[in-house]
Design a protein around this motif. Structure first.
Motif, PDB file in Angstrom:
ATOM      1  N   SER A 148      -5.481  -3.019   4.159  1.00 45.80           N
ATOM      2  CA  SER A 148      -6.500  -1.999   3.908  1.00 45.80           C
ATOM      3  C   SER A 148      -7.709  -2.210   4.808  1.00 45.80           C
ATOM      4  CB  SER A 148      -6.920  -2.035   2.434  1.00 45.80           C
ATOM      5  OG  SER A 148      -7.950  -1.110   2.185  1.00 45.80           O
ATOM      6  N   THR A 149      -8.128  -3.448   4.947  1.00 43.85           N
ATOM      7  CA  THR A 149      -9.260  -3.762   5.826  1.00 43.85           C
ATOM      8  C   THR A 149      -8.948  -3.424   7.274  1.00 43.85           C
ATOM      9  OG1 THR A 149      -9.948  -5.553   4.347  1.00 43.85           O
ATOM     10  CG2 THR A 149     -10.787  -5.612   6.600  1.00 43.85           C
ATOM     11  N   PRO A 170      -2.025  -6.326   0.492  1.00 41.79           N
ATOM     12  CA  PRO A 170      -2.782  -5.068   0.393  1.00 41.79           C
ATOM     13  C   PRO A 170      -4.201  -5.164   0.946  1.00 41.79           C
ATOM     14  CG  PRO A 170      -1.641  -5.553  -1.669  1.00 41.79           C
ATOM     15  CD  PRO A 170      -1.519  -6.768  -0.826  1.00 41.79           C
ATOM     16  N   GLN A 211      -9.346   0.207   8.117  1.00 48.87           N
ATOM     17  CA  GLN A 211     -10.692   0.758   7.991  1.00 48.87           C
ATOM     18  C   GLN A 211     -11.715   0.125   8.936  1.00 48.87           C
ATOM     19  OE1 GLN A 211     -11.789   1.810   3.664  1.00 48.87           O
ATOM     20  NE2 GLN A 211     -10.198   0.249   3.366  1.00 48.87           N
ATOM     21  N   ILE A 252       0.134   4.801   1.391  1.00 43.59           N
ATOM     22  CA  ILE A 252      -0.848   5.435   2.277  1.00 43.59           C
ATOM     23  C   ILE A 252      -0.496   6.907   2.452  1.00 43.59           C
ATOM     24  CG2 ILE A 252      -1.901   5.362   4.563  1.00 43.59           C
ATOM     25  CD1 ILE A 252      -0.917   2.424   4.733  1.00 43.59           C
ATOM     26  N   THR A 257      -5.839   8.003   3.267  1.00 42.70           N
ATOM     27  CA  THR A 257      -6.245   7.379   2.005  1.00 42.70           C
ATOM     28  C   THR A 257      -5.214   6.345   1.606  1.00 42.70           C
ATOM     29  OG1 THR A 257      -5.153   9.121   0.724  1.00 42.70           O
ATOM     30  CG2 THR A 257      -7.491   9.417   1.229  1.00 42.70           C
ATOM     31  N   MET A 258      -5.681   5.327   0.894  1.00 40.57           N
ATOM     32  CA  MET A 258      -4.814   4.198   0.551  1.00 40.57           C
ATOM     33  C   MET A 258      -4.876   3.897  -0.929  1.00 40.57           C
ATOM     34  SD  MET A 258      -5.936   1.834   3.753  1.00 40.57           S
ATOM     35  CE  MET A 258      -7.567   2.606   3.718  1.00 40.57           C
ATOM     36  N   ASP A 259      -3.726   3.537  -1.481  1.00 41.65           N
ATOM     37  CA  ASP A 259      -3.633   3.130  -2.889  1.00 41.65           C
ATOM     38  C   ASP A 259      -2.954   1.765  -2.927  1.00 41.65           C
ATOM     39  OD1 ASP A 259      -3.514   2.947  -5.605  1.00 41.65           O
ATOM     40  OD2 ASP A 259      -1.865   4.369  -5.853  1.00 41.65           O
ATOM     41  N   SER A 260      -3.720   0.751  -3.347  1.00 42.98           N
ATOM     42  CA  SER A 260      -3.169  -0.599  -3.443  1.00 42.98           C
ATOM     43  C   SER A 260      -2.281  -0.713  -4.680  1.00 42.98           C
ATOM     44  CB  SER A 260      -4.303  -1.619  -3.508  1.00 42.98           C
ATOM     45  OG  SER A 260      -3.778  -2.932  -3.625  1.00 42.98           O
ATOM     46  N   LEU A 319       0.824  -1.204   0.000  1.00 48.79           N
ATOM     47  CA  LEU A 319       0.000   0.000   0.000  1.00 48.79           C
ATOM     48  C   LEU A 319       0.858   1.254   0.000  1.00 48.79           C
ATOM     49  CD1 LEU A 319      -2.673  -0.868   2.761  1.00 48.79           C
ATOM     50  CD2 LEU A 319      -2.971  -0.999   0.268  1.00 48.79           C
TER      51      LEU A 319
END
Length: 238
Positions: A192-193, A188, A196, A118, A213-216, A116
């Protein structure tokens, strides 16, 4: 005349263990041949009694059995030496692999893999720390924190984060300005989970007026490294 002309390709020198084995095999074969020729050329055999011929034949068969046993023993030794070399090579490769893994954990070598990217905006040191801890629990293996001022810090087990006077944070003694980019190598989806979950990192940052914010990505590159610490007192237990 060039001394190098007329010379064929150089043969590779065999390993010392292999050379010894083949020399012993050659000597044993030579001994057997000499013994057989000696017995064949003995003029006394023509007039020897049957009992003597039987005894000579029995001795030759016994000697042949001993030679075959020695040859088999040498072949087994050769196999053991070969497997020993292979075992040492495997052990060396395993040691190198473990060294690389430890280097990644200690932050002394770069790392790459899926993960990720982030972005943390308007957050403090506590939010960065919570993010790092949550990511570690979700399988994050290698991390790097980048500041908007161009300062990068490799995040390891001993990393610390405190709020800096005038804004930004101090990470491992380096001052970073926000927003921050946290690069992490790991699964990822799982990470991410984890960020959140209700009441987790994203929710806490939002309630404090910030955002996460996250970008996989299929490939995250962690390039920041740390110098290996020189131990003064600790020694491995032998």
């Amino acid at each position: 005349m060039d001394q190098g002309q007329g010379q064929g390709p150089r043969l590779r020198r065999p390993a010392p263990a292999g050379t010894l084995i083949w020399v012993l095999l050659a000597l044993l074969g030579f001994t057997l041949v000499v013994q057989l020729r000696s017995n064949d050329s003995d003029d006394g055999l023509a007039g020897a009694r049957q009992e003597d011929l039987v005894r000579i034949l029995s001795d030759l068969e016994a000697q042949d059995s001993r030679l075959l046993a020695e040859i088999q023993g040498l072949e087994q030794s050769k196999q053991q030496l070969t497997s020993g070399v292979a075992g040492k090579e495997a052990a060396r490769e395993e040691a190198e692999r473990r060294s690389q893994e430890l280097g990644l954990l200690a932050g002394t070598v770069p790392g790459r893999g899926p993960g990720l990217d982030i972005t943390l905006r308007d957050v403090g040191a506590s939010h960065v720390l919570n993010s790092v801890q949550e990511l570690r629990g979700a399988g994050g293996e290698v991390m790097q924190l980048n500041g908007a001022n161009g300062v990068s810090v490799r995040v390891v087990a001993s990393s610390f984060f405190v709020d800096a006077a005038g804004g930004g944070i101090i990470a491992d003694g380096e001052q970073l300005a926000g927003p921050f980019h946290l690069l992490v190598v790991g699964p990822p989806g799982t990470m991410s989970t984890a960020l959140q979950i209700p009441g987790g990192v994203v929710a806490q940052a939002k309630s404090a007026g910030g955002s996460v914010t996250m970008d996989s990505r299929s490939l995250v590159e962690v390039t920041a490294v740390r110098k290996a610490a020189a131990l003064r007192y600790a020694r491995p237990v032998s």
